[in-house]
Design a protein around this motif. Structure first.
Motif, PDB file in Angstrom:
ATOM      1  N   ASP A 166     -58.155   4.761 -35.809  1.00 13.66           N
ATOM      2  CA  ASP A 166     -59.221   5.289 -34.944  1.00 13.66           C
ATOM      3  C   ASP A 166     -59.254   4.606 -33.575  1.00 13.66           C
ATOM      4  N   ASN A 167     -58.104   4.074 -33.117  1.00 13.67           N
ATOM      5  CA  ASN A 167     -58.090   3.387 -31.818  1.00 13.67           C
ATOM      6  C   ASN A 167     -58.582   4.278 -30.674  1.00 13.67           C
ATOM      7  N   ALA A 168     -58.203   5.560 -30.702  1.00 14.79           N
ATOM      8  CA  ALA A 168     -58.628   6.448 -29.608  1.00 14.79           C
ATOM      9  C   ALA A 168     -60.152   6.525 -29.574  1.00 14.79           C
ATOM     10  N   ASP A 169     -60.759   6.657 -30.742  1.00 15.35           N
ATOM     11  CA  ASP A 169     -62.220   6.776 -30.806  1.00 15.35           C
ATOM     12  C   ASP A 169     -62.892   5.471 -30.371  1.00 15.35           C
ATOM     13  N   ARG A 170     -62.331   4.346 -30.824  1.00 13.20           N
ATOM     14  CA  ARG A 170     -62.932   3.045 -30.528  1.00 13.20           C
ATOM     15  C   ARG A 170     -62.911   2.771 -29.024  1.00 13.20           C
ATOM     16  N   PHE A 171     -61.727   2.947 -28.395  1.00 13.30           N
ATOM     17  CA  PHE A 171     -61.658   2.603 -26.976  1.00 13.30           C
ATOM     18  C   PHE A 171     -62.283   3.683 -26.101  1.00 13.30           C
TER      19      PHE A 171
ATOM     20  N   MET B 267     -49.486   2.784 -23.101  1.00 14.44           N
ATOM     21  CA  MET B 267     -50.104   3.881 -22.356  1.00 14.44           C
ATOM     22  C   MET B 267     -51.297   4.487 -23.083  1.00 14.44           C
ATOM     23  N   GLY B 268     -51.547   4.070 -24.317  1.00 16.20           N
ATOM     24  CA  GLY B 268     -52.631   4.693 -25.065  1.00 16.20           C
ATOM     25  C   GLY B 268     -52.350   6.168 -25.275  1.00 16.20           C
ATOM     26  N   LEU B 269     -51.294   6.461 -26.038  1.00 16.38           N
ATOM     27  CA  LEU B 269     -50.883   7.854 -26.248  1.00 16.38           C
ATOM     28  C   LEU B 269     -51.429   8.388 -27.567  1.00 16.38           C
ATOM     29  N   PHE B 270     -52.022   9.585 -27.503  1.00 16.29           N
ATOM     30  CA  PHE B 270     -52.582  10.213 -28.695  1.00 16.29           C
ATOM     31  C   PHE B 270     -52.270  11.708 -28.682  1.00 16.29           C
TER      32      PHE B 270
ATOM     33  N   LEU C 196     -62.067  13.985 -29.249  1.00 15.02           N
ATOM     34  CA  LEU C 196     -62.788  13.065 -28.366  1.00 15.02           C
ATOM     35  C   LEU C 196     -63.769  13.773 -27.431  1.00 15.02           C
ATOM     36  N   GLN C 197     -63.738  15.098 -27.444  1.00 14.48           N
ATOM     37  CA  GLN C 197     -64.658  15.889 -26.602  1.00 14.48           C
ATOM     38  C   GLN C 197     -64.549  15.527 -25.124  1.00 14.48           C
ATOM     39  N   LEU C 198     -63.326  15.390 -24.660  1.00 12.83           N
ATOM     40  CA  LEU C 198     -63.119  15.142 -23.233  1.00 12.83           C
ATOM     41  C   LEU C 198     -63.160  16.477 -22.501  1.00 12.83           C
TER      42      LEU C 198
END
Ligand code: ADP
Ligand code: GLC
Length: 485
Positions: free
Chosen positions: A108-113, A170-173, A181-183
């Motif tokens: 869940d790194n994407a959600d955490r950061f 790069m924080g790739l997802f 993530l609702q961006l």
């Protein structure tokens, strides 16, 4: 002067995996002392909560439907106001901030950061009950990139600075994560966060920041071209006018051989002979043969491809036979750990290996070693070579990034002018490293010249003062310093 929200995923001494923590643990405090109204924003990892005394609840935020608490504390041993984003995905988990115990990224790194980024965006656009909004939002590395994109369209936003400490991360997802993530949907395009079919957190910072910085002038140049730009060279060269390289400083109090409490015997330029006592003590501690007739080589760092392990591993046997001793401290890729273990097992008296993360041993190695090896394939800045210079432990480095900007090769000219501080090689090959290390070992046998280079190295000034002035100018907080290259 001005107000600043400085956002990072780690800061020494609360939480550290690498140089980012060293920077985030000092630069904001240096800026505070210069008169800036600073807040440091970090995730409230379990390790952080264990180290701070009774943080107080400052605010409750709702970030895209997720409730988080904002806690307030001080960075230990400073007066720096530190805000912690408290959510179970940070606080109910031990170990490394980015990886599980097996070395895989937390799922869940994407959600955490994203939460860290959303908290930074909410504060810097004034959408909280805090009654505090910074003039400048300064984000660091991929974990904080989306904060810049999210604030970009706000009419009440702060000016933004994004610092690249390491473009390789790069924080790739994937697309499904981006959707979760609702961006804003229009961030999914190559001119925004999309990177070859994935979503990149770092691009969210690079595309939208008012200013981009990185941690050395040479790395700023390298990332505008292949291969250093790692696919982002187009974007970065387009934004070249907004990109500046500002060399990292070091914490000259924590890393001071004259007062370092972790050393067997502190020393300075006037008592350099005492450095040998640290060498003896470390040899004893690690089970190496106790002797003064051969140099002790040191390596401290993440065991990752970046650090040039493919250059170092093949030459260890030859170096030890030269003769020399070697101490390696690091953690990282299991393949490198195994290869180092195999080498060390054959050489109990000449090679010591610690596959741990050990801050205190890192200090003792810097003090005890004669030479420090840093054959990095790329190196945005590098801090260990700066610590080495200060400890009179001459670095052997590749001419890349911050290493090129901070170490002066030893040759007839630089010896004559008294500017030599270490040993620099060009090619990313084991042979080139070996040749440079051999030059270093030869010089080590010339006690007088060696002493001269050590003294020059120790006299270099890598304190934060100059670099902090560059950041102040970039923020628009100072008028007497220039913010360009
Ligand atoms: P990077 O940030 O790429 O890892 P730097 O040279 O900028 O490289 O900073 C590395 C920092 O992490 C230094 O302070 C170094 O002493 C520390 N470090 C790395 N590995 C270890 C380890 N195994 N034990 C203790 N300190 C370590
Ligand atoms: C990164 C880089 C390193 C740099 C550090 C602090 O981790 O790899 O070169 O010194 O960040 O900026």
């Amino acid at each position: 002067m001005g107000s600043l929200l400085f956002v990072a995923s780690e800061a020494y001494p609360l939480i550290k995996t690498g140089g980012l923590a060293d920077v985030a643990g000092v630069l904001p405090e240096v800026l505070r002392r210069a008169g800036v109204d600073v807040r440091l924003l970090l995730p409230a990892y379990a390790q952080v909560l264990a180290r701070v005394k009774q943080p107080r609840v400052l605010a409750e935020l709702e970030l895209a439907g997720v409730p988080v608490r904002l806690l307030e504390t001080r960075l230990p041993q400073t007066s720096l106001v530190t805000w912690l984003v408290d959510h179970p995905s940070f606080s109910v988990r031990g170990g490394n901030p980015y990886q599980d115990p097996a070395g895989a990224p937390w799922p869940d790194n994407a959600d955490r950061f994203m939460l860290l980024s959303r908290a930074a965006a909410a504060i810097s656009t004034g959408r909280t009950t805090l009654h505090w909004q910074p003039d400048v939002l300064h984000c660091n590395d991929w974990h904080t990139g989306p904060a810049i994109a999210l604030t970009h369209r706000s009419a009440t936003r702060s000016r933004t600075v994004f610092t690249i400490h390491n473009l390789a991360h790069m924080g790739l997802f994937d697309r499904a994560t981006f959707d979760r993530l609702q961006l804003p949907a229009d961030l999914w395009q190559p001119a925004a966060m999309e990177y070859y079919g994935q979503c990149s957190f770092i691009k969210a910072g690079l595309v939208y920041a008012d200013h981009i910085t990185t941690v050395s002038p040479t790395y700023a140049e390298e990332i505008c071209h292949a291969p250093g730009g790692m696919g982002l060279e187009g974007l970065l060269s387009e934004r070249r006018e907004r990109l500046v390289g500002i060399l990292n400083g070091i914490d000259v109090d924590t890393w001071n051989p004259a007062s370092d409490p972790l050393l067997k015997q502190p020393y300075d330029a006037d008592s350099l002979q005492d450095k040998a006592l640290n060498k003896r003590a470390l040899q004893r501690e690690l089970g190496l043969r106790e002797c003064d007739d051969r140099p002790l080589l040191g390596f401290v760092g993440r065991l990752a491809e970046q650090k040039g392990l493919e250059l170092l591993l093949p030459v260890i046997d030859t170096l030890l036979d030269s003769p020399a001793q070697l101490v390696v401290l690091g953690t990282g890729e299991p393949g490198y750990e195994r290869r180092l273990q195999a080498l060390a097992a054959n050489r109990p008296q000449t090679m010591a290996l610690s596959l741990t993360y050990n801050e205190s041993l890192a200090h003792r190695i810097e003090a005890a070693a004669d030479l420090f090896l840093m054959p990095s394939l790329f190196e945005p800045c590098g801090l260990n070579q700066l610590y080495s210079l200060r400890y009179g432990t001459l670095p052997v480095v590749r001419r890349v990034g911050g290493l090129a900007d901070t170490v002066v090769d030893t040759d007839a000219d630089t010896l004559r002018t008294g500017s030599a501080t270490g040993f620099v090689f060009e090619q990313p090959t084991p042979e080139a490293l070996l040749q440079a290390a051999r030059r270093a070992i030869d010089l080590w046998h010339d006690t007088q010249l060696w002493r001269q280079v050590q003294l020059t190295a120790m006299a270099q000034d890598f304190s934060w003062q100059q670099s902090a002035a560059r950041y102040l100018a970039l923020y628009g907080f100072a008028t007497d310093a220039r913010g360009d290259n």
